[in-house]
Design a protein around this motif. Structure first.
Motif, PDB file in Angstrom:
ATOM      1  N   ILE A  96       0.850  -1.179   0.215  1.00  7.10           N
ATOM      2  CA  ILE A  96       0.064  -0.079   0.224  1.00  7.10           C
ATOM      3  C   ILE A  96       0.763   1.254   0.009  1.00  7.10           C
ATOM      4  CG2 ILE A  96      -1.935   1.200   1.204  1.00  7.10           C
ATOM      5  CD1 ILE A  96      -2.590  -1.404   0.179  1.00  7.10           C
ATOM      6  N   LEU A  97       0.849   1.840  -1.055  1.00  3.09           N
ATOM      7  CA  LEU A  97       1.861   3.226  -1.378  1.00  3.09           C
ATOM      8  C   LEU A  97       1.171   4.486  -0.694  1.00  3.09           C
ATOM      9  CD1 LEU A  97       3.410   2.579  -4.954  1.00  3.09           C
ATOM     10  CD2 LEU A  97       3.731   1.710  -2.857  1.00  3.09           C
ATOM     11  N   VAL A  98       2.031   5.146   0.187  1.00  2.00           N
ATOM     12  CA  VAL A  98       1.679   6.258   0.488  1.00  2.00           C
ATOM     13  C   VAL A  98       2.632   7.416   0.314  1.00  2.00           C
ATOM     14  CG1 VAL A  98       0.574   5.385   2.852  1.00  2.00           C
ATOM     15  CG2 VAL A  98       2.932   5.940   2.857  1.00  2.00           C
ATOM     16  N   LEU A 346      13.371   7.186  -8.903  1.00  2.00           N
ATOM     17  CA  LEU A 346      12.019   7.210  -9.488  1.00  2.00           C
ATOM     18  C   LEU A 346      11.168   6.461  -8.511  1.00  2.00           C
ATOM     19  CD1 LEU A 346      13.030   5.653 -13.215  1.00  2.00           C
ATOM     20  CD2 LEU A 346      11.523   7.525 -12.451  1.00  2.00           C
ATOM     21  N   PRO A 347      10.169   7.277  -8.198  1.00  2.00           N
ATOM     22  CA  PRO A 347       8.790   6.866  -7.312  1.00  2.00           C
ATOM     23  C   PRO A 347       8.283   5.918  -7.985  1.00  2.00           C
ATOM     24  CG  PRO A 347       8.766   9.359  -7.783  1.00  2.00           C
ATOM     25  CD  PRO A 347       9.764   8.762  -8.646  1.00  2.00           C
ATOM     26  N   LEU A 348       7.735   4.827  -7.198  1.00  2.00           N
ATOM     27  CA  LEU A 348       7.437   3.527  -7.665  1.00  2.00           C
ATOM     28  C   LEU A 348       6.267   3.614  -8.747  1.00  2.00           C
ATOM     29  CD1 LEU A 348       7.533   1.402  -4.052  1.00  2.00           C
ATOM     30  CD2 LEU A 348       9.224   1.802  -6.081  1.00  2.00           C
ATOM     31  N   PRO A 349       5.053   4.604  -8.426  1.00  2.00           N
ATOM     32  CA  PRO A 349       4.078   4.676  -9.478  1.00  2.00           C
ATOM     33  C   PRO A 349       4.549   4.970 -10.781  1.00  2.00           C
ATOM     34  CG  PRO A 349       3.603   5.857  -7.287  1.00  2.00           C
ATOM     35  CD  PRO A 349       5.053   5.450  -7.285  1.00  2.00           C
ATOM     36  N   LYS A 355       2.675   0.767 -12.220  1.00  2.00           N
ATOM     37  CA  LYS A 355       1.752   1.482 -13.040  1.00  2.00           C
ATOM     38  C   LYS A 355       0.583   0.187 -13.368  1.00  2.00           C
ATOM     39  CE  LYS A 355       4.329   4.924 -15.656  1.00  2.00           C
ATOM     40  NZ  LYS A 355       4.864   5.292 -16.926  1.00  2.00           N
ATOM     41  N   ASN A 356       1.100  -0.996 -13.906  1.00  2.00           N
ATOM     42  CA  ASN A 356       0.138  -1.886 -14.242  1.00  2.00           C
ATOM     43  C   ASN A 356      -0.622  -2.435 -13.113  1.00  2.00           C
ATOM     44  OD1 ASN A 356       1.087  -1.864 -16.769  1.00  2.00           O
ATOM     45  ND2 ASN A 356       2.716  -3.452 -16.517  1.00  2.00           N
ATOM     46  N   LYS A 357      -0.044  -2.229 -11.683  1.00  2.00           N
ATOM     47  CA  LYS A 357      -1.092  -2.549 -10.639  1.00  2.00           C
ATOM     48  C   LYS A 357      -1.854  -1.400 -10.310  1.00  2.00           C
ATOM     49  CE  LYS A 357       2.341  -5.605  -8.638  1.00  2.00           C
ATOM     50  NZ  LYS A 357       3.170  -5.946  -9.891  1.00  2.00           N
ATOM     51  N   GLY A 358      -2.088  -0.387 -10.990  1.00  2.00           N
ATOM     52  CA  GLY A 358      -3.055   0.597 -10.948  1.00  2.00           C
ATOM     53  C   GLY A 358      -2.428   1.671 -10.244  1.00  2.00           C
ATOM     54  N   PHE A 359      -1.184   1.977  -9.946  1.00  2.00           N
ATOM     55  CA  PHE A 359      -0.707   3.435  -9.176  1.00  2.00           C
ATOM     56  C   PHE A 359      -0.665   4.484 -10.034  1.00  2.00           C
ATOM     57  CE2 PHE A 359       0.562  -0.200  -6.458  1.00  2.00           C
ATOM     58  CZ  PHE A 359      -0.035   0.006  -5.243  1.00  2.00           C
TER      59      PHE A 359
END
Length: 409
Positions: A96-98, A346-349, A355-359
Protein backbone atom coordinates in the motif's frame (compact mmCIF):
# COMPACT_ATOMS: atom_id res chain seq x y z
CA UNK A 1 38.79 15.51 -14.39
CA UNK A 2 36.71 12.30 -14.26
CA UNK A 3 34.85 11.63 -11.02
CA UNK A 4 32.88 8.36 -10.55
CA UNK A 5 29.64 8.35 -8.57
CA UNK A 6 30.31 5.79 -5.82
CA UNK A 7 33.33 3.48 -6.04
CA UNK A 8 33.78 1.00 -3.17
CA UNK A 9 36.22 1.82 -0.39
CA UNK A 10 39.01 -0.77 -0.67
CA UNK A 11 42.21 -0.20 1.31
CA UNK A 12 44.98 -2.48 2.59
CA UNK A 13 42.88 -3.58 5.57
CA UNK A 14 40.11 -4.79 3.25
CA UNK A 15 42.63 -6.64 1.09
CA UNK A 16 44.21 -8.26 4.16
CA UNK A 17 40.84 -9.35 5.58
CA UNK A 18 39.79 -10.88 2.27
CA UNK A 19 43.17 -12.59 1.82
CA UNK A 20 42.89 -13.99 5.34
CA UNK A 21 39.54 -15.52 4.41
CA UNK A 22 40.92 -17.06 1.22
CA UNK A 23 43.89 -18.51 3.07
CA UNK A 24 41.65 -19.94 5.77
CA UNK A 25 40.11 -22.44 3.36
CA UNK A 26 36.59 -21.37 4.36
CA UNK A 27 34.82 -18.84 2.12
CA UNK A 28 31.09 -19.39 2.69
CA UNK A 29 29.10 -18.62 5.87
CA UNK A 30 31.34 -19.02 8.88
CA UNK A 31 33.45 -17.07 11.40
CA UNK A 32 33.76 -13.84 9.37
CA UNK A 33 29.98 -13.54 9.06
CA UNK A 34 29.60 -14.07 12.79
CA UNK A 35 32.27 -11.46 13.49
CA UNK A 36 30.52 -8.94 11.21
CA UNK A 37 27.19 -9.59 12.96
CA UNK A 38 28.83 -8.88 16.31
CA UNK A 39 30.38 -5.65 14.99
CA UNK A 40 26.97 -4.48 13.76
CA UNK A 41 25.53 -5.28 17.20
CA UNK A 42 28.24 -3.08 18.74
CA UNK A 43 27.80 -0.25 16.23
CA UNK A 44 24.01 -0.09 16.57
CA UNK A 45 23.29 -1.38 20.08
CA UNK A 46 20.66 -3.76 18.70
CA UNK A 47 19.72 -7.09 20.27
CA UNK A 48 20.91 -9.41 17.49
CA UNK A 49 21.96 -9.17 13.84
CA UNK A 50 21.68 -11.73 11.06
CA UNK A 51 23.72 -11.12 7.91
CA UNK A 52 22.15 -12.17 4.60
CA UNK A 53 22.99 -11.84 0.91
CA UNK A 54 20.97 -8.67 0.18
CA UNK A 55 18.57 -6.13 1.66
CA UNK A 56 15.78 -7.68 -0.44
CA UNK A 57 16.44 -11.15 0.95
CA UNK A 58 16.44 -9.74 4.47
CA UNK A 59 13.09 -8.06 3.91
CA UNK A 60 11.49 -11.17 2.40
CA UNK A 61 12.82 -13.31 5.25
CA UNK A 62 11.51 -10.84 7.84
CA UNK A 63 8.05 -10.67 6.28
CA UNK A 64 7.82 -14.45 5.99
CA UNK A 65 8.88 -14.83 9.63
CA UNK A 66 6.16 -12.33 10.53
CA UNK A 67 3.65 -14.50 8.66
CA UNK A 68 2.84 -12.04 5.87
CA UNK A 69 0.89 -13.79 3.10
CA UNK A 70 -1.64 -13.32 0.30
CA UNK A 71 -4.45 -11.01 1.37
CA UNK A 72 -2.24 -9.03 3.76
CA UNK A 73 -1.15 -5.42 3.30
CA UNK A 74 2.16 -3.72 4.05
CA UNK A 75 2.44 0.07 3.94
CA UNK A 76 5.46 1.44 2.04
CA UNK A 77 6.38 4.91 0.75
CA UNK A 78 5.90 5.68 -2.93
CA UNK A 79 9.35 7.28 -2.89
CA UNK A 80 11.82 4.41 -2.51
CA UNK A 81 13.76 1.85 -4.49
CA UNK A 82 11.59 -0.92 -5.97
CA UNK A 83 12.94 -3.61 -3.62
CA UNK A 84 10.98 -2.16 -0.69
CA UNK A 85 7.66 -2.99 -2.36
CA UNK A 86 8.88 -6.03 -4.30
CA UNK A 87 9.74 -7.78 -1.03
CA UNK A 88 6.06 -7.47 -0.07
CA UNK A 89 4.91 -8.77 -3.45
CA UNK A 90 7.28 -11.75 -3.23
CA UNK A 91 5.45 -12.78 -0.05
CA UNK A 92 2.13 -12.71 -1.90
CA UNK A 93 0.93 -9.59 -0.07
CA UNK A 94 -0.11 -6.17 -1.34
CA UNK A 95 2.06 -3.05 -0.96
CA UNK A 96 0.00 0.00 0.00
CA UNK A 97 1.80 3.10 -1.24
CA UNK A 98 1.67 6.39 0.67
CA UNK A 99 3.25 9.75 -0.03
CA UNK A 100 6.32 11.19 1.67
CA UNK A 101 7.33 14.47 3.30
CA UNK A 102 9.62 17.12 1.78
CA UNK A 103 12.51 15.56 3.74
CA UNK A 104 12.04 12.45 1.50
CA UNK A 105 10.75 10.21 4.32
CA UNK A 106 7.38 8.52 4.79
CA UNK A 107 4.50 10.76 5.90
CA UNK A 108 3.16 9.47 9.27
CA UNK A 109 -0.21 11.13 8.68
CA UNK A 110 -0.57 9.22 5.41
CA UNK A 111 0.41 6.01 7.21
CA UNK A 112 -2.31 6.53 9.83
CA UNK A 113 -4.94 6.88 7.11
CA UNK A 114 -3.71 3.77 5.26
CA UNK A 115 -3.94 1.27 8.14
CA UNK A 116 -6.72 -1.32 7.76
CA UNK A 117 -7.57 -4.69 9.29
CA UNK A 118 -5.33 -6.25 6.62
CA UNK A 119 -2.22 -4.24 7.60
CA UNK A 120 0.56 -6.38 9.04
CA UNK A 121 3.58 -4.07 8.78
CA UNK A 122 4.91 -0.66 7.82
CA UNK A 123 8.24 -0.41 6.03
CA UNK A 124 9.63 3.10 6.62
CA UNK A 125 12.58 4.08 4.41
CA UNK A 126 15.49 6.19 5.69
CA UNK A 127 16.20 8.00 2.42
CA UNK A 128 19.80 9.20 1.91
CA UNK A 129 20.67 8.23 5.50
CA UNK A 130 18.18 10.57 7.24
CA UNK A 131 15.94 8.59 9.56
CA UNK A 132 12.14 8.56 9.68
CA UNK A 133 10.04 9.63 12.67
CA UNK A 134 9.93 6.22 14.35
CA UNK A 135 8.39 7.46 17.60
CA UNK A 136 5.44 8.85 15.66
CA UNK A 137 5.07 5.63 13.65
CA UNK A 138 5.04 3.56 16.84
CA UNK A 139 2.45 5.91 18.35
CA UNK A 140 0.25 5.37 15.30
CA UNK A 141 0.41 1.56 15.38
CA UNK A 142 -0.15 1.58 19.17
CA UNK A 143 -3.16 3.94 19.05
CA UNK A 144 -6.49 2.42 20.18
CA UNK A 145 -8.04 2.63 16.70
CA UNK A 146 -5.09 0.78 15.11
CA UNK A 147 -5.01 -1.85 17.86
CA UNK A 148 -8.77 -2.43 17.58
CA UNK A 149 -8.54 -3.45 13.94
CA UNK A 150 -5.24 -5.35 14.11
CA UNK A 151 -5.88 -8.94 13.05
CA UNK A 152 -3.13 -11.27 14.30
CA UNK A 153 -2.96 -14.41 12.13
CA UNK A 154 0.41 -15.88 13.12
CA UNK A 155 2.25 -16.61 16.36
CA UNK A 156 4.68 -13.75 15.69
CA UNK A 157 1.83 -11.32 15.00
CA UNK A 158 0.08 -12.37 18.21
CA UNK A 159 3.27 -11.79 20.17
CA UNK A 160 3.72 -8.39 18.52
CA UNK A 161 0.11 -7.43 19.23
CA UNK A 162 0.17 -4.58 16.69
CA UNK A 163 1.35 -3.64 13.24
CA UNK A 164 5.11 -4.21 13.04
CA UNK A 165 7.36 -1.25 12.25
CA UNK A 166 10.21 -2.24 9.95
CA UNK A 167 13.01 0.16 9.03
CA UNK A 168 14.31 0.01 5.51
CA UNK A 169 17.67 1.18 6.81
CA UNK A 170 19.46 0.42 3.54
CA UNK A 171 20.93 3.94 3.59
CA UNK A 172 21.17 4.69 7.30
CA UNK A 173 23.81 2.62 9.08
CA UNK A 174 25.51 5.05 11.48
CA UNK A 175 22.67 7.60 11.43
CA UNK A 176 21.06 9.00 14.60
CA UNK A 177 17.47 9.58 15.69
CA UNK A 178 16.89 11.20 19.09
CA UNK A 179 20.40 10.11 20.17
CA UNK A 180 19.63 6.50 19.18
CA UNK A 181 21.49 4.62 16.49
CA UNK A 182 19.90 3.35 13.33
CA UNK A 183 19.24 -0.30 14.12
CA UNK A 184 17.30 0.21 17.35
CA UNK A 185 14.48 2.57 16.35
CA UNK A 186 12.15 0.09 14.65
CA UNK A 187 11.14 -3.46 15.62
CA UNK A 188 13.25 -4.86 12.81
CA UNK A 189 15.89 -2.81 10.99
CA UNK A 190 17.28 -4.00 7.68
CA UNK A 191 20.58 -2.65 6.33
CA UNK A 192 21.98 -2.93 2.83
CA UNK A 193 25.63 -3.71 2.21
CA UNK A 194 25.47 -3.38 -1.54
CA UNK A 195 28.55 -2.11 -3.37
CA UNK A 196 27.57 1.58 -3.13
CA UNK A 197 26.60 1.62 0.56
CA UNK A 198 28.56 3.21 3.44
CA UNK A 199 29.68 -0.25 4.54
CA UNK A 200 29.77 -2.82 1.76
CA UNK A 201 30.19 -6.57 1.46
CA UNK A 202 29.95 -6.30 -2.38
CA UNK A 203 26.42 -7.69 -2.09
CA UNK A 204 24.75 -8.20 1.25
CA UNK A 205 22.34 -7.12 3.93
CA UNK A 206 21.79 -7.36 7.66
CA UNK A 207 18.67 -7.80 9.79
CA UNK A 208 19.06 -6.07 13.16
CA UNK A 209 16.49 -6.86 15.83
CA UNK A 210 15.10 -4.49 18.45
CA UNK A 211 11.94 -6.36 19.35
CA UNK A 212 9.50 -5.81 22.24
CA UNK A 213 10.06 -7.66 25.53
CA UNK A 214 7.58 -10.36 24.51
CA UNK A 215 10.26 -11.76 22.15
CA UNK A 216 13.47 -13.62 22.93
CA UNK A 217 15.88 -12.01 20.45
CA UNK A 218 18.37 -14.88 20.60
CA UNK A 219 15.65 -17.38 19.71
CA UNK A 220 14.44 -15.16 16.87
CA UNK A 221 18.01 -14.85 15.56
CA UNK A 222 18.47 -18.62 15.60
CA UNK A 223 15.16 -19.15 13.82
CA UNK A 224 15.97 -16.51 11.19
CA UNK A 225 19.36 -18.13 10.69
CA UNK A 226 17.54 -21.37 9.88
CA UNK A 227 15.30 -19.42 7.50
CA UNK A 228 18.40 -18.12 5.69
CA UNK A 229 19.77 -21.65 5.16
CA UNK A 230 16.78 -23.50 3.70
CA UNK A 231 15.39 -24.29 7.15
CA UNK A 232 18.30 -26.71 7.63
CA UNK A 233 19.20 -27.68 11.18
CA UNK A 234 22.95 -27.88 10.61
CA UNK A 235 25.04 -25.57 8.45
CA UNK A 236 28.10 -26.55 6.42
CA UNK A 237 30.56 -24.87 8.82
CA UNK A 238 29.23 -26.89 11.78
CA UNK A 239 29.40 -30.12 9.78
CA UNK A 240 32.95 -29.37 8.66
CA UNK A 241 33.99 -28.97 12.31
CA UNK A 242 32.96 -32.47 13.27
CA UNK A 243 29.34 -32.12 14.37
CA UNK A 244 28.24 -34.96 12.07
CA UNK A 245 26.65 -35.01 8.66
CA UNK A 246 23.02 -35.75 9.48
CA UNK A 247 20.59 -32.82 9.25
CA UNK A 248 16.90 -32.06 8.88
CA UNK A 249 14.83 -29.45 7.01
CA UNK A 250 12.33 -28.04 9.49
CA UNK A 251 10.28 -25.78 7.17
CA UNK A 252 10.26 -24.19 3.72
CA UNK A 253 13.23 -21.91 4.22
CA UNK A 254 15.17 -19.65 1.88
CA UNK A 255 18.80 -19.71 0.71
CA UNK A 256 19.95 -16.17 1.43
CA UNK A 257 23.02 -16.52 3.65
CA UNK A 258 26.03 -14.19 3.40
CA UNK A 259 29.40 -15.88 2.62
CA UNK A 260 32.57 -15.16 4.60
CA UNK A 261 34.40 -13.85 1.52
CA UNK A 262 31.85 -11.02 1.34
CA UNK A 263 31.67 -10.46 5.09
CA UNK A 264 35.45 -9.92 5.15
CA UNK A 265 35.10 -6.69 3.14
CA UNK A 266 32.49 -5.28 5.50
CA UNK A 267 34.38 -6.46 8.57
CA UNK A 268 37.45 -4.42 7.59
CA UNK A 269 35.31 -1.35 6.86
CA UNK A 270 33.08 -1.41 9.94
CA UNK A 271 36.10 -1.41 12.26
CA UNK A 272 37.04 2.06 11.01
CA UNK A 273 33.54 3.34 10.28
CA UNK A 274 32.90 5.76 13.15
CA UNK A 275 36.39 7.22 13.39
CA UNK A 276 37.19 7.36 9.68
CA UNK A 277 34.69 6.53 6.94
CA UNK A 278 31.67 8.42 8.26
CA UNK A 279 33.91 11.34 9.30
CA UNK A 280 35.13 11.66 5.72
CA UNK A 281 31.59 11.48 4.34
CA UNK A 282 30.56 14.26 6.72
CA UNK A 283 33.52 16.38 5.59
CA UNK A 284 32.34 16.17 1.98
CA UNK A 285 28.68 16.86 2.85
CA UNK A 286 29.69 19.94 4.82
CA UNK A 287 31.79 21.17 1.90
CA UNK A 288 28.75 20.85 -0.38
CA UNK A 289 26.63 22.64 2.20
CA UNK A 290 29.12 25.51 2.48
CA UNK A 291 29.13 25.94 -1.29
CA UNK A 292 25.43 25.60 -2.10
CA UNK A 293 23.96 27.38 0.93
CA UNK A 294 24.42 30.78 -0.76
CA UNK A 295 22.89 29.63 -4.06
CA UNK A 296 19.21 30.58 -4.12
CA UNK A 297 18.50 27.89 -6.72
CA UNK A 298 19.79 25.08 -4.48
CA UNK A 299 17.58 23.28 -1.94
CA UNK A 300 19.95 21.57 0.47
CA UNK A 301 19.21 18.20 2.09
CA UNK A 302 18.85 17.99 5.87
CA UNK A 303 22.13 16.81 7.37
CA UNK A 304 21.21 17.44 10.99
CA UNK A 305 18.14 18.78 12.77
CA UNK A 306 16.73 18.81 16.30
CA UNK A 307 16.24 15.05 16.44
CA UNK A 308 18.31 13.52 13.63
CA UNK A 309 21.72 13.34 12.05
CA UNK A 310 22.22 11.61 8.73
CA UNK A 311 25.01 9.12 8.08
CA UNK A 312 25.88 11.07 4.92
CA UNK A 313 25.08 8.23 2.54
CA UNK A 314 23.78 10.47 -0.24
CA UNK A 315 23.91 14.17 -0.89
CA UNK A 316 20.46 14.64 -2.40
CA UNK A 317 20.51 18.17 -3.80
CA UNK A 318 17.26 19.57 -5.21
CA UNK A 319 17.15 22.41 -7.69
CA UNK A 320 14.59 25.15 -7.10
CA UNK A 321 12.24 26.11 -9.90
CA UNK A 322 13.11 23.52 -12.52
CA UNK A 323 11.15 20.79 -14.28
CA UNK A 324 11.98 17.10 -14.53
CA UNK A 325 13.17 17.66 -18.11
CA UNK A 326 15.43 20.52 -17.03
CA UNK A 327 16.84 18.39 -14.23
CA UNK A 328 17.70 15.71 -16.78
CA UNK A 329 19.36 18.34 -18.99
CA UNK A 330 21.42 19.46 -15.99
CA UNK A 331 22.53 15.88 -15.35
CA UNK A 332 23.54 15.43 -18.99
CA UNK A 333 25.65 18.58 -18.79
CA UNK A 334 27.27 17.58 -15.48
CA UNK A 335 28.18 14.17 -16.92
CA UNK A 336 29.64 15.86 -20.01
CA UNK A 337 31.91 17.82 -17.67
CA UNK A 338 33.21 14.54 -16.21
CA UNK A 339 31.16 14.08 -13.04
CA UNK A 340 28.95 11.00 -12.58
CA UNK A 341 25.76 11.84 -10.69
CA UNK A 342 22.53 9.93 -10.03
CA UNK A 343 18.86 10.30 -9.08
CA UNK A 344 17.31 8.72 -5.97
CA UNK A 345 14.73 7.50 -6.87
CA UNK A 346 12.16 7.06 -9.58
CA UNK A 347 8.97 6.89 -7.47
CA UNK A 348 7.32 3.47 -7.62
CA UNK A 349 4.17 4.66 -9.45
CA UNK A 350 6.37 5.77 -12.37
CA UNK A 351 7.68 2.21 -12.92
CA UNK A 352 5.85 -0.10 -15.32
CA UNK A 353 5.17 -2.92 -12.89
CA UNK A 354 3.51 -0.55 -10.40
CA UNK A 355 1.63 1.36 -13.09
CA UNK A 356 0.21 -2.00 -14.15
CA UNK A 357 -1.00 -2.49 -10.58
CA UNK A 358 -3.04 0.71 -10.82
CA UNK A 359 -0.76 3.22 -9.09
CA UNK A 360 -0.67 6.77 -10.51
CA UNK A 361 2.07 9.26 -9.70
CA UNK A 362 -0.55 12.03 -9.61
CA UNK A 363 -1.68 10.58 -6.27
CA UNK A 364 1.79 11.17 -4.77
CA UNK A 365 2.62 14.83 -5.46
CA UNK A 366 5.39 15.23 -2.86
CA UNK A 367 7.14 12.09 -4.08
CA UNK A 368 7.06 13.42 -7.63
CA UNK A 369 8.27 16.89 -6.64
CA UNK A 370 11.16 15.44 -4.63
CA UNK A 371 12.16 13.19 -7.53
CA UNK A 372 11.74 15.68 -10.36
CA UNK A 373 14.23 18.19 -8.91
CA UNK A 374 16.74 15.82 -7.25
CA UNK A 375 20.37 15.22 -8.23
CA UNK A 376 22.51 12.91 -6.07
CA UNK A 377 26.10 14.16 -5.92
CA UNK A 378 29.13 11.90 -5.33
CA UNK A 379 29.95 11.41 -1.65
CA UNK A 380 32.54 8.88 -0.51
CA UNK A 381 35.73 8.95 1.61
CA UNK A 382 38.17 8.98 -1.30
CA UNK A 383 36.97 12.35 -2.66
CA UNK A 384 39.46 15.18 -2.26
CA UNK A 385 38.63 18.82 -1.52
CA UNK A 386 39.71 19.69 -5.07
CA UNK A 387 37.35 17.09 -6.55
CA UNK A 388 34.41 18.32 -4.46
CA UNK A 389 35.08 21.88 -5.61
CA UNK A 390 35.08 20.63 -9.20
CA UNK A 391 31.73 18.87 -8.64
CA UNK A 392 30.21 22.03 -7.18
CA UNK A 393 31.40 24.09 -10.13
CA UNK A 394 30.03 21.51 -12.57
CA UNK A 395 26.60 21.62 -10.93
CA UNK A 396 26.54 25.43 -10.96
CA UNK A 397 27.70 25.59 -14.56
CA UNK A 398 25.01 23.10 -15.60
CA UNK A 399 22.29 25.08 -13.82
CA UNK A 400 23.20 28.35 -15.53
CA UNK A 401 23.63 26.61 -18.90
CA UNK A 402 20.17 25.04 -18.73
CA UNK A 403 18.54 28.24 -17.53
CA UNK A 404 20.29 30.27 -20.25
CA UNK A 405 19.10 27.91 -22.99
CA UNK A 406 15.58 28.14 -21.55
CA UNK A 407 15.62 31.94 -21.94
CA UNK A 408 16.88 31.68 -25.52
CA UNK A 409 14.12 29.20 -26.37
Amino acid sequence: MKIPFSPPFVDDDVLKEVADTLRSGWITTGPKVKALEQEINKLTGCQQTLCVNSWTSGAILTLKWLGVKAGDEVIVPAYTYAATALSVIHCGATPILVDVLPDFNIDPAAVAKAITAKTKAIIAVDIAGLMCDYDRLKEIVSAPEALAQFNAESDVQQKMGRVMVIADAAHSIGAKYKHLNSGVCADVNIFSMHAVKNITTAEGGAISLHLPASFNAQEVYELMRLWSLNGQTKDAFSKSNGSGWRYDILFDGLKVNMPDICAAIGLAQIKKYNHNLIVERKRIAQQYEAYFTSRSWAQLPILKDEHRETCYHLYALRIVGITEIERDEMIAHIVKLGVAVNVHFLPLPMLTTFKNKGFDIKDFPVSYDNYAREISLPIYPQLTTEQVNFICSAVEDSYHTVKASEKIA
